[in-house]
Every structure is written in structure tokens, then in C-alpha cells.
Design a protein around this motif. Structure first.
Motif, PDB file in Angstrom:
ATOM      1  N   ALA A  20       0.949  -0.416  -0.149  1.00 10.44           N
ATOM      2  CA  ALA A  20       0.051  -0.297   0.163  1.00 10.44           C
ATOM      3  C   ALA A  20       1.363   1.283   0.061  1.00 10.44           C
ATOM      4  O   ALA A  20       2.112   1.549   0.937  1.00 10.44           O
ATOM      5  CB  ALA A  20      -0.833  -0.480   1.021  1.00 10.44           C
ATOM      6  N   PRO A  21       1.166   2.629  -0.823  1.00 12.91           N
ATOM      7  CA  PRO A  21      -0.276   2.514  -1.681  1.00 12.91           C
ATOM      8  C   PRO A  21       0.346   0.941  -3.359  1.00 12.91           C
ATOM      9  O   PRO A  21       1.284   1.190  -3.397  1.00 12.91           O
ATOM     10  CB  PRO A  21      -0.309   3.552  -2.936  1.00 12.91           C
ATOM     11  N   PHE A  22      -0.958   0.296  -3.251  1.00 12.44           N
ATOM     12  CA  PHE A  22      -0.187  -0.326  -4.250  1.00 12.44           C
ATOM     13  C   PHE A  22      -0.327   0.103  -6.339  1.00 12.44           C
ATOM     14  O   PHE A  22       0.559  -0.097  -7.503  1.00 12.44           O
ATOM     15  CB  PHE A  22      -1.717  -1.438  -5.098  1.00 12.44           C
ATOM     16  N   TYR A  23      -1.131   1.391  -6.584  1.00 14.27           N
ATOM     17  CA  TYR A  23      -1.537   1.965  -7.854  1.00 14.27           C
ATOM     18  C   TYR A  23      -0.497   3.119  -7.941  1.00 14.27           C
ATOM     19  O   TYR A  23      -0.357   4.290  -6.892  1.00 14.27           O
ATOM     20  CB  TYR A  23      -3.084   2.764  -8.146  1.00 14.27           C
ATOM     21  N   ASN A  24       0.139   3.529  -8.429  1.00 13.67           N
ATOM     22  CA  ASN A  24       0.766   4.072  -8.808  1.00 13.67           C
ATOM     23  C   ASN A  24      -0.261   5.685  -9.026  1.00 13.67           C
ATOM     24  O   ASN A  24      -0.860   5.640  -9.689  1.00 13.67           O
ATOM     25  CB  ASN A  24       1.733   4.199 -10.479  1.00 13.67           C
ATOM     26  N   THR A  25       0.328   7.286  -8.187  1.00 13.59           N
ATOM     27  CA  THR A  25      -1.023   7.704  -8.313  1.00 13.59           C
ATOM     28  C   THR A  25      -0.160   9.528  -8.540  1.00 13.59           C
ATOM     29  O   THR A  25      -0.143  10.607  -8.076  1.00 13.59           O
ATOM     30  CB  THR A  25      -1.358   8.672  -7.241  1.00 13.59           C
ATOM     31  N   ALA A  26       0.581   9.163  -9.752  1.00 11.23           N
ATOM     32  CA  ALA A  26       1.547  10.121 -10.257  1.00 11.23           C
ATOM     33  C   ALA A  26       2.434  10.392 -11.721  1.00 11.23           C
ATOM     34  O   ALA A  26       2.098   9.438 -11.543  1.00 11.23           O
ATOM     35  CB  ALA A  26       3.128   9.999  -9.421  1.00 11.23           C
ATOM     36  N   PHE A  27       2.653  11.476 -12.570  1.00 14.30           N
ATOM     37  CA  PHE A  27       2.604  11.329 -13.708  1.00 14.30           C
ATOM     38  C   PHE A  27       4.343  10.742 -13.309  1.00 14.30           C
ATOM     39  O   PHE A  27       4.903  10.435 -12.376  1.00 14.30           O
ATOM     40  CB  PHE A  27       2.263  13.201 -14.499  1.00 14.30           C
ATOM     41  N   SER A  28       4.549  10.689 -15.216  1.00 17.74           N
ATOM     42  CA  SER A  28       6.180  10.682 -15.232  1.00 17.74           C
ATOM     43  C   SER A  28       6.598  11.156 -14.487  1.00 17.74           C
ATOM     44  O   SER A  28       8.078  10.605 -14.316  1.00 17.74           O
ATOM     45  CB  SER A  28       6.087   9.931 -17.131  1.00 17.74           C
ATOM     46  N   ASP A  29       6.736  12.271 -14.645  1.00 22.08           N
ATOM     47  CA  ASP A  29       7.579  13.226 -13.966  1.00 22.08           C
ATOM     48  C   ASP A  29       7.717  13.342 -12.749  1.00 22.08           C
ATOM     49  O   ASP A  29       8.334  14.410 -11.690  1.00 22.08           O
ATOM     50  CB  ASP A  29       7.891  14.818 -14.730  1.00 22.08           C
ATOM     51  N   GLY A  30       6.495  12.060 -11.665  1.00 16.35           N
ATOM     52  CA  GLY A  30       6.386  12.394 -10.845  1.00 16.35           C
ATOM     53  C   GLY A  30       5.720  13.105  -9.560  1.00 16.35           C
ATOM     54  O   GLY A  30       5.313  12.933  -8.787  1.00 16.35           O
ATOM     55  N   THR A  31       5.104  14.321 -10.451  1.00 16.28           N
ATOM     56  CA  THR A  31       3.871  15.947  -9.935  1.00 16.28           C
ATOM     57  C   THR A  31       2.509  14.470  -9.411  1.00 16.28           C
ATOM     58  O   THR A  31       2.098  13.356 -10.737  1.00 16.28           O
ATOM     59  CB  THR A  31       3.452  15.875 -11.013  1.00 16.28           C
ATOM     60  N   PRO A  32       1.874  14.248  -8.125  1.00 20.50           N
ATOM     61  CA  PRO A  32       1.780  13.276  -8.288  1.00 20.50           C
ATOM     62  C   PRO A  32       0.105  13.921  -8.532  1.00 20.50           C
ATOM     63  O   PRO A  32      -0.839  15.131  -9.114  1.00 20.50           O
ATOM     64  CB  PRO A  32       0.490  13.557  -5.787  1.00 20.50           C
TER      65      PRO A  32
ATOM     66  N   ARG B 264      -3.379  13.709  -7.032  1.00 17.66           N
ATOM     67  CA  ARG B 264      -4.336  13.997  -6.408  1.00 17.66           C
ATOM     68  C   ARG B 264      -5.712  14.309  -6.740  1.00 17.66           C
ATOM     69  O   ARG B 264      -6.133  15.488  -6.399  1.00 17.66           O
ATOM     70  CB  ARG B 264      -3.665  15.781  -5.819  1.00 17.66           C
ATOM     71  N   ASP B 265      -6.197  13.803  -7.368  1.00 16.51           N
ATOM     72  CA  ASP B 265      -7.381  13.599  -7.733  1.00 16.51           C
ATOM     73  C   ASP B 265      -7.942  13.027  -7.219  1.00 16.51           C
ATOM     74  O   ASP B 265      -9.597  12.726  -7.450  1.00 16.51           O
ATOM     75  CB  ASP B 265      -7.671  13.831  -9.728  1.00 16.51           C
ATOM     76  N   GLY B 266      -8.367  11.929  -6.405  1.00 17.19           N
ATOM     77  CA  GLY B 266      -9.184  11.197  -5.434  1.00 17.19           C
ATOM     78  C   GLY B 266      -9.587   9.801  -6.590  1.00 17.19           C
ATOM     79  O   GLY B 266     -10.406   9.123  -6.197  1.00 17.19           O
ATOM     80  N   ASN B 267      -8.235   9.606  -7.291  1.00 17.07           N
ATOM     81  CA  ASN B 267      -8.876   8.354  -8.094  1.00 17.07           C
ATOM     82  C   ASN B 267      -7.635   7.938  -8.435  1.00 17.07           C
ATOM     83  O   ASN B 267      -6.701   8.179  -9.621  1.00 17.07           O
ATOM     84  CB  ASN B 267      -9.167   8.503  -9.767  1.00 17.07           C
ATOM     85  N   PRO B 268      -6.842   6.234  -7.791  1.00 11.87           N
ATOM     86  CA  PRO B 268      -7.369   6.430  -6.308  1.00 11.87           C
ATOM     87  C   PRO B 268      -7.148   7.441  -5.050  1.00 11.87           C
ATOM     88  O   PRO B 268      -5.867   7.653  -5.359  1.00 11.87           O
ATOM     89  CB  PRO B 268      -7.380   4.929  -6.005  1.00 11.87           C
ATOM     90  N   VAL B 269      -7.666   7.506  -4.100  1.00 10.63           N
ATOM     91  CA  VAL B 269      -6.986   7.941  -3.290  1.00 10.63           C
ATOM     92  C   VAL B 269      -6.452   7.261  -2.207  1.00 10.63           C
ATOM     93  O   VAL B 269      -5.898   7.184  -1.563  1.00 10.63           O
ATOM     94  CB  VAL B 269      -7.808   8.710  -1.998  1.00 10.63           C
ATOM     95  N   PHE B 270      -6.556   6.164  -2.701  1.00 12.95           N
ATOM     96  CA  PHE B 270      -6.205   5.035  -1.534  1.00 12.95           C
ATOM     97  C   PHE B 270      -6.217   3.960  -2.083  1.00 12.95           C
ATOM     98  O   PHE B 270      -7.270   3.419  -2.488  1.00 12.95           O
ATOM     99  CB  PHE B 270      -6.495   4.872  -0.230  1.00 12.95           C
ATOM    100  N   SER B 271      -5.075   2.585  -2.564  1.00 11.66           N
ATOM    101  CA  SER B 271      -4.882   1.351  -2.467  1.00 11.66           C
ATOM    102  C   SER B 271      -4.125   0.823  -2.496  1.00 11.66           C
ATOM    103  O   SER B 271      -3.056   0.647  -1.250  1.00 11.66           O
ATOM    104  CB  SER B 271      -4.565   1.502  -4.403  1.00 11.66           C
ATOM    105  N   ALA B 272      -4.580  -0.855  -2.137  1.00 12.72           N
ATOM    106  CA  ALA B 272      -3.442  -2.113  -1.264  1.00 12.72           C
ATOM    107  C   ALA B 272      -4.146  -3.228  -2.629  1.00 12.72           C
ATOM    108  O   ALA B 272      -5.226  -3.843  -2.859  1.00 12.72           O
ATOM    109  CB  ALA B 272      -4.254  -2.129   0.197  1.00 12.72           C
ATOM    110  N   ARG B 273      -2.772  -4.098  -2.377  1.00 13.22           N
ATOM    111  CA  ARG B 273      -3.217  -5.351  -2.909  1.00 13.22           C
ATOM    112  C   ARG B 273      -2.391  -6.125  -1.975  1.00 13.22           C
ATOM    113  O   ARG B 273      -1.519  -5.844  -1.274  1.00 13.22           O
ATOM    114  CB  ARG B 273      -1.888  -5.298  -4.033  1.00 13.22           C
TER     115      ARG B 273
END
Length: 116
Positions: free
Chosen positions: A39-51, A53-62
Motif C-alpha cells: 500500500a499504495p498499490f497503484y501509481n498515483t503520479a505522472f511520469s515526472d513524479g507530480t502526484p 491528487r484527484d482522488g482516483n484512487p486516493v488509496f489502494s492496496a494489494r
């Protein structure tokens, strides 16, 4: 509590931390080994590292052993909480809700841990 998460970066960061803390607490209560979970499982950032921050997803786990995934998406236009198993992934439980339902979201998170 986090009503401004889409407008204020610090509020979004605190919201992510809140969900992660609740996840760890639920792991402890359920006796789930945190080393089994990513956790987190999904990447929530653009390729340049900018998050995103749109809530999709706000949290993930595997769960690394079973392969089961939990994904929490915040959408302020959804009422009530929506819960479904993603047919494409087959093992992904998706929770979609508005931020005002954080208590219910964390309850569903704990239920997901119990089914691991």
C-alpha cells in the motif's frame, strides 16, 4: 474534515495519510501481517513524479499472497457509497464514495482485510 482535499494540496496529503493510518490500524486489529500487503498499490503520479491528487484512487492496496486488490476512489458526485468487484481485474474491490463518507469507507476497508 477534508472537504477541501481537491483544492488544497496539504489537505489531500493529510487525507491520504488518514486512510493509510486507518488501514494500518485495521491490519493490527485483524492480525494481518503488513508485509503481506502493498500500500499504495497503484501509481498515483505522472511520469515526472507530480502526484495526481484527484482522488482516483486516493488509496489502494494489494495482498501480495492472494493477489486481491482494494481501490478507493473519491467522487463528490456519488451518493451513496458504491462498492463493486471489477470484472476486468477479477480480484479488485472498488469503493467509490464522497469524502463525507470516510467512516463508511474505512469500515469497508476493514471488511476487505477480514476477507483476505
Amino acid at each position: 474534515m477534508f472537504d477541501d482535499y481537491l483544492r488544497e494540496e496539504q489537505s489531500y496529503i493529510q487525507l491520504e495519510q488518514y486512510l493509510y493510518d486507518r488501514f494500518l490500524l485495521a491490519c493490527n486489529e485483524e492480525g494481518t501481517e503488513i508485509k503481506e500487503l502493498k500500500a499504495p498499490f497503484y501509481n498515483t503520479a505522472f511520469s515526472d513524479g507530480t502526484p495526481f491528487r484527484d482522488g482516483n484512487p486516493v488509496f489502494s492496496a494489494r495482498n501480495e499472497i492472494t493477489g486481491r486488490i482494494l481501490k478507493i476512489v473519491l467522487d463528490e458526485d456519488v451518493d451513496p457509497l458504491v462498492l463493486y468487484l471489477d470484472k476486468d481485474m477479477g480480484c479488485e474491490l472498488v469503493i467509490i464514495a464522497r469524502v463525507g463518507l470516510l467512516e463508511r469507507i474505512t469500515e469497508k476497508m476493514a471488511e476487505w482485510l477480514r476477507t483476505q
